[in-house]
Design a protein around this motif. Structure first.
Motif, mmCIF file in Angstrom:
data_model
loop_
_atom_site.group_PDB
_atom_site.id
_atom_site.type_symbol
_atom_site.label_atom_id
_atom_site.label_comp_id
_atom_site.label_asym_id
_atom_site.label_seq_id
_atom_site.Cartn_x
_atom_site.Cartn_y
_atom_site.Cartn_z
ATOM 1 N N GLU B 226 0.950 -0.869 0.404
ATOM 2 C CA GLU B 226 0.035 0.019 -0.211
ATOM 3 C C GLU B 226 0.829 1.084 -0.175
ATOM 4 O O GLU B 226 0.725 1.948 -0.618
ATOM 5 C CB GLU B 226 -0.726 0.109 1.099
ATOM 6 C CG GLU B 226 -0.535 0.801 2.531
ATOM 7 C CD GLU B 226 -1.430 0.072 3.694
ATOM 8 O OE1 GLU B 226 -2.339 -0.752 3.275
ATOM 9 O OE2 GLU B 226 -1.677 0.646 4.777
ATOM 10 N N LEU B 230 -0.205 4.081 -2.279
ATOM 11 C CA LEU B 230 -0.559 5.622 -1.347
ATOM 12 C C LEU B 230 0.367 6.376 -2.284
ATOM 13 O O LEU B 230 -0.401 8.234 -2.368
ATOM 14 C CB LEU B 230 -0.708 5.830 -0.087
ATOM 15 C CG LEU B 230 -1.991 4.601 0.742
ATOM 16 C CD1 LEU B 230 -1.433 4.710 2.079
ATOM 17 C CD2 LEU B 230 -3.133 5.305 0.424
ATOM 18 N N ARG B 241 -6.276 -3.710 -2.355
ATOM 19 C CA ARG B 241 -6.918 -2.133 -1.835
ATOM 20 C C ARG B 241 -5.908 -2.130 -0.349
ATOM 21 O O ARG B 241 -5.874 -2.703 0.281
ATOM 22 C CB ARG B 241 -8.455 -2.243 -1.701
ATOM 23 C CG ARG B 241 -8.993 -1.864 -2.407
ATOM 24 C CD ARG B 241 -10.457 -1.659 -2.350
ATOM 25 N NE ARG B 241 -10.454 -0.399 -2.148
ATOM 26 C CZ ARG B 241 -11.350 -0.053 -0.756
ATOM 27 N NH1 ARG B 241 -11.321 -1.304 -0.204
ATOM 28 N NH2 ARG B 241 -11.322 0.794 -1.252
ATOM 29 N N ILE B 243 -5.845 -1.289 3.383
ATOM 30 C CA ILE B 243 -5.864 -1.015 4.326
ATOM 31 C C ILE B 243 -6.912 0.589 4.963
ATOM 32 O O ILE B 243 -6.666 1.466 4.572
ATOM 33 C CB ILE B 243 -5.261 -1.192 5.959
ATOM 34 C CG1 ILE B 243 -4.669 -2.555 5.813
ATOM 35 C CG2 ILE B 243 -6.216 -0.985 7.354
ATOM 36 C CD1 ILE B 243 -3.751 -2.508 7.493
ATOM 37 N N GLN B 244 -8.587 -0.149 5.101
ATOM 38 C CA GLN B 244 -9.130 1.041 4.228
ATOM 39 C C GLN B 244 -9.483 2.161 5.498
ATOM 40 O O GLN B 244 -10.202 2.994 5.444
ATOM 41 C CB GLN B 244 -10.147 0.763 4.575
ATOM 42 C CG GLN B 244 -10.917 -0.275 4.137
ATOM 43 C CD GLN B 244 -12.048 -1.482 3.318
ATOM 44 O OE1 GLN B 244 -12.948 -1.793 2.739
ATOM 45 N NE2 GLN B 244 -12.888 -0.980 4.861
ATOM 46 N N SER B 245 -8.478 1.943 6.852
ATOM 47 C CA SER B 245 -9.267 2.493 7.562
ATOM 48 C C SER B 245 -7.805 3.326 8.040
ATOM 49 O O SER B 245 -6.100 2.346 7.923
ATOM 50 C CB SER B 245 -9.504 2.537 8.932
ATOM 51 O OG SER B 245 -8.837 3.008 10.201
ATOM 52 N N ASN B 246 -7.040 4.519 8.629
ATOM 53 C CA ASN B 246 -6.251 5.113 8.799
ATOM 54 C C ASN B 246 -5.835 5.015 10.064
ATOM 55 O O ASN B 246 -5.238 4.720 11.132
ATOM 56 C CB ASN B 246 -5.818 6.779 8.563
ATOM 57 C CG ASN B 246 -4.875 7.220 9.489
ATOM 58 O OD1 ASN B 246 -5.234 7.682 10.243
ATOM 59 N ND2 ASN B 246 -3.659 7.402 9.099
ATOM 60 N N TYR B 247 -6.802 5.692 10.965
ATOM 61 C CA TYR B 247 -6.992 5.397 12.565
ATOM 62 C C TYR B 247 -6.984 3.544 12.972
ATOM 63 O O TYR B 247 -6.414 3.793 14.393
ATOM 64 C CB TYR B 247 -8.883 5.878 13.096
ATOM 65 C CG TYR B 247 -8.366 6.080 14.430
ATOM 66 C CD1 TYR B 247 -7.691 7.424 14.650
ATOM 67 C CD2 TYR B 247 -9.329 5.798 15.427
ATOM 68 C CE1 TYR B 247 -7.769 7.529 16.511
ATOM 69 C CE2 TYR B 247 -9.881 5.719 16.888
ATOM 70 C CZ TYR B 247 -8.661 6.761 17.258
ATOM 71 O OH TYR B 247 -8.495 6.836 18.412
ATOM 72 N N LEU B 248 -7.611 2.964 12.464
ATOM 73 C CA LEU B 248 -7.125 1.704 12.756
ATOM 74 C C LEU B 248 -6.629 0.538 12.950
ATOM 75 O O LEU B 248 -6.704 -0.411 12.374
ATOM 76 C CB LEU B 248 -9.293 1.015 13.087
ATOM 77 C CG LEU B 248 -10.062 1.770 13.475
ATOM 78 C CD1 LEU B 248 -11.550 1.239 13.286
ATOM 79 C CD2 LEU B 248 -9.886 1.542 14.994
ATOM 80 N N ASP B 249 -5.645 1.267 11.642
ATOM 81 C CA ASP B 249 -4.113 0.396 11.085
ATOM 82 C C ASP B 249 -3.432 -0.200 11.617
ATOM 83 O O ASP B 249 -2.896 0.897 12.063
ATOM 84 C CB ASP B 249 -4.103 1.430 9.849
ATOM 85 C CG ASP B 249 -2.937 0.898 9.119
ATOM 86 O OD1 ASP B 249 -2.794 -0.395 9.615
ATOM 87 O OD2 ASP B 249 -2.194 1.491 8.037
ATOM 88 N N GLN B 252 0.337 0.851 11.366
ATOM 89 C CA GLN B 252 0.413 2.267 11.758
ATOM 90 C C GLN B 252 0.383 2.498 13.983
ATOM 91 O O GLN B 252 1.444 3.182 14.298
ATOM 92 C CB GLN B 252 -0.224 3.356 11.606
ATOM 93 C CG GLN B 252 -0.038 3.564 10.110
ATOM 94 C CD GLN B 252 -1.051 4.821 9.140
ATOM 95 O OE1 GLN B 252 -0.878 5.836 9.756
ATOM 96 N NE2 GLN B 252 -1.746 4.803 8.710
#
Lengths: 409, 409
Positions: B226, B230, B241, B243-249, B252
């Motif tokens: 990704e 990105l 695709r 990971i759909q989330s930043n907050y819940l990745d 990270q």
């Protein structure tokens, strides 16, 4: 068994752009026993919190409530709920948190168009308006106060262009809410995200948001379609995808915050106590009075910094009143200064990100930390540490300059 | 200005399956001033919390930390990070929270295969194993303790089949962690999600998780791909695709919890204090001792309920020790009973969901609420309220039966 010592956080004066010191009344509120999430005594507190949030966001919106997570959970909740995959999203970037809006929007499947401004300045609203007319996005996401560069983006005059283009205007006011005017209705903002751990002086852990009926209409449309999809009815538009998140789905969250109280997550009870108390403090002080306090402390801090002969970073016309960025003098190790401030004086100031790393310090004057006492202590300590690091300064000048500001009022 | 009264939550005995009463030591911890998120004093507390979480999850995993949100944020973080769109996911459903796993997995783009069991019972592990061999999913998600039905799903013997099929085993232990044995390593679970507001007696607002190197390998693979996507490098597999989330990745989040401390969200400082104190309390009591306490209080509660002549719901062989489901007697309005318990006695018990609505009450014996005092007060009050509602009961029998259990030990 391994021994873990009793909690004993050392005393700190926190002068960063967040998290900042928590008002003792908020800390006291957090020490009360919890209530069940559907206890009528608790739902009454939830309703009061919504009511106070409307006042702080300066809105008559039906929806104003916290998302249960830190500020960026609120940003993602708004974006993931309002962006449909393939939607064009316009993001004007003038610092680090603009890039975050881009990243989250891309993860939501948006086609992102960006405008970029050199760090240290902001956009003229007309530049954003022109881009809206040119790109005709479905959504415009913009940061109000960019803590990475200490800049404040004017937002007036953008919403008309958004409405002409049928775009939603989303504003990240994480760093400004409660310290700088954020007028959701007057400025025509469709969705605003605030932060708790900055000018509201509540610990991180909730993200207050508000959105209007234009934003809600999109949520309700998606919900109608996705209910069919999730039930296996594939006879819908194949391009449609349901809201990617359950946890951050505003259409579910608003049902939980509505009188129907449809079960979703378990509200973070103690954090809700904290937010409610923080909002009470804001409204007791008064929004205008609070903004004036933030401006006064900023003036005193800036006078002191300038009296030390230090330079301020960025375009003065767009300076954010609650964050002051200071150029690190040549030959000074910025991290050594911060480390001595924290270790010897118990004062925390912030470093910086990306291209500014090692070039500036950032001092926040936010919420409970935004006080005469904290500004004077910080100036005195910074001066002492800089003298210790061999800077040529006129000893005593910084604090005197700040005291002059307070005397003049 | 509208007046909002000073916070004054009324006293409550909370005997629901969560949120339950918070240990006073946890409340006290929450009233301490905050620290900055990168203050070495604070990062030391973060590390201690990770260390204690490993003990409570019974694992040597490198990664054990809280996600900043309520329990379902942890569930979604694990699923959104580990499920790639198109992945086949197997969910054995035996209550409401199995359906939640299905919904979240679908929103992550999974092709979901379900097994369904009549509410009130659980699966034999062999049934799940057979389904894994048949459907060969990429991920199996299962609830350990299903509070909606009060059932406990045995998990031993499932992980071997998952490894044969190269599937990840994800367990929702929100309702069991800290009250019932959850042995991540011994049972071969790849990712576990716990809850704070149940057997840990910490307010809702964080979701402790742990995952092993098999799960991490998938995260790191996705992250590598990704990063290219990105950055606009579309020459990758078009089916992929990010990971759909930043907050819940989680990829990270683990960087934020690693020594690198890569900035992500602002850790919810006060909630972290609370979780750390809650974990200290668990380890001071001892896991085995704590599980035994939960079993003893369950036995006393059940003896009292049976002495009242009330029926227990569900298959006794799979009863969850921390939740007791009671059949509402014919002719009794379950909500009127709950309302009198709360209004007159300050005791909260829970209603129920979906097909069980109006049919059962649910009483939790979790964490700090799981005490002799609370069990005896609840039995006495429930008896009094049922007598008031015209039930034929032998007055005094319930409390005496519970006291007999305590006497026998």
């Amino acid at each position: 068994m391994k021994y873990y010592r009793d909690l004993a956080p050392p005393p700190r004066t926190i002068m960063t752009p967040g998290p900042v010191e928590v008002d003792p009344r908020v800390l006291r509120a957090m020490s009360y026993p919890i209530l069940g999430q559907f206890d009528p005594e608790f739902t009454a507190l939830m309703n009061e919190t919504m009511d106070m949030l409307r006042s702080v966001f300066m809105t008559d919106n039906k929806w104003a409530y916290p998302v249960d997570g830190t500020s960026r959970s609120g940003i993602e909740a708004v974006l993931v709920s309002l962006i449909e995959p393939g939607d064009r999203v316009l993001v004007p970037i003038y610092g680090r948190f603009g890039h975050l809006l881009v990243e989250i929007s891309k993860r939501c499947g948006a086609e992102v168009v960006t405008l970029e401004k050199e760090w240290g300045s902001v956009f003229a609203p007309e530049e954003i308006v022109a881009a809206i007319r040119k790109f005709r996005p479905k959504l415009v996401a913009v940061v109000h106060g960019e803590t990475s560069t200490g800049r404040l983006q004017p937002l007036e005059g953008i919403s008309e262009a958004c409405r002409e283009a049928d775009a939603l205007l989303v504003v990240d006011a994480v760093a400004t809410i409660g310290g700088v005017k954020v007028a959701a209705d007057e400025w025509g903002i469709d969705a605003v995200i605030g932060g708790t751990q900055k000018c509201l002086s509540v610990p991180a852990g909730l993200a207050p948001i508000t959105y209007n009926s234009r934003a809600e209409a999109k949520l309700l449309k998606r919900k109608r379609i996705e209910r069919g999809l999730l039930m296996g009815d594939e006879a819908q538009d194949p391009a449609f995808r349901p809201i990617q998140s359950n946890y951050l789905d505003l259409s579910q969250l608003q049902d939980y915050w509505s009188p129907a109280r449809l079960n979703h997550h378990t509200e973070a009870t103690t954090m809700l106590y904290a937010l409610r108390e923080g909002l009470r403090l804001v409204l007791e002080e008064g929004l205008e009075e609070r903004f004036a306090r933030h401006r006064l402390q900023e003036r005193a801090l800036v006078a002191g910094i300038e009296a030390m002969g230090l330079g301020l970073y960025g375009d003065p016309a767009s300076k954010m009143p609650v964050v002051t960025c200071i150029e690190i003098p040549d030959g000074i190790d910025g991290e050594a200064v911060r480390s001595m401030l924290l270790g010897d004086f118990g004062i925390e100031i912030a470093s910086s990100f990306g291209p500014l790393k090692g070039r500036i310090w950032r001092i926040g004057t936010m919420g409970y930390s935004c006080s005469k006492r904290n500004v004077l202590l910080t100036l005195g300590a910074l001066e002492a540490v800089l003298l210790r690091h061999g800077c040529k300064l006129e000893a005593g000048a910084a604090v005197q300059a700040a005291m002059d500001v307070y005397k003049m009022g």
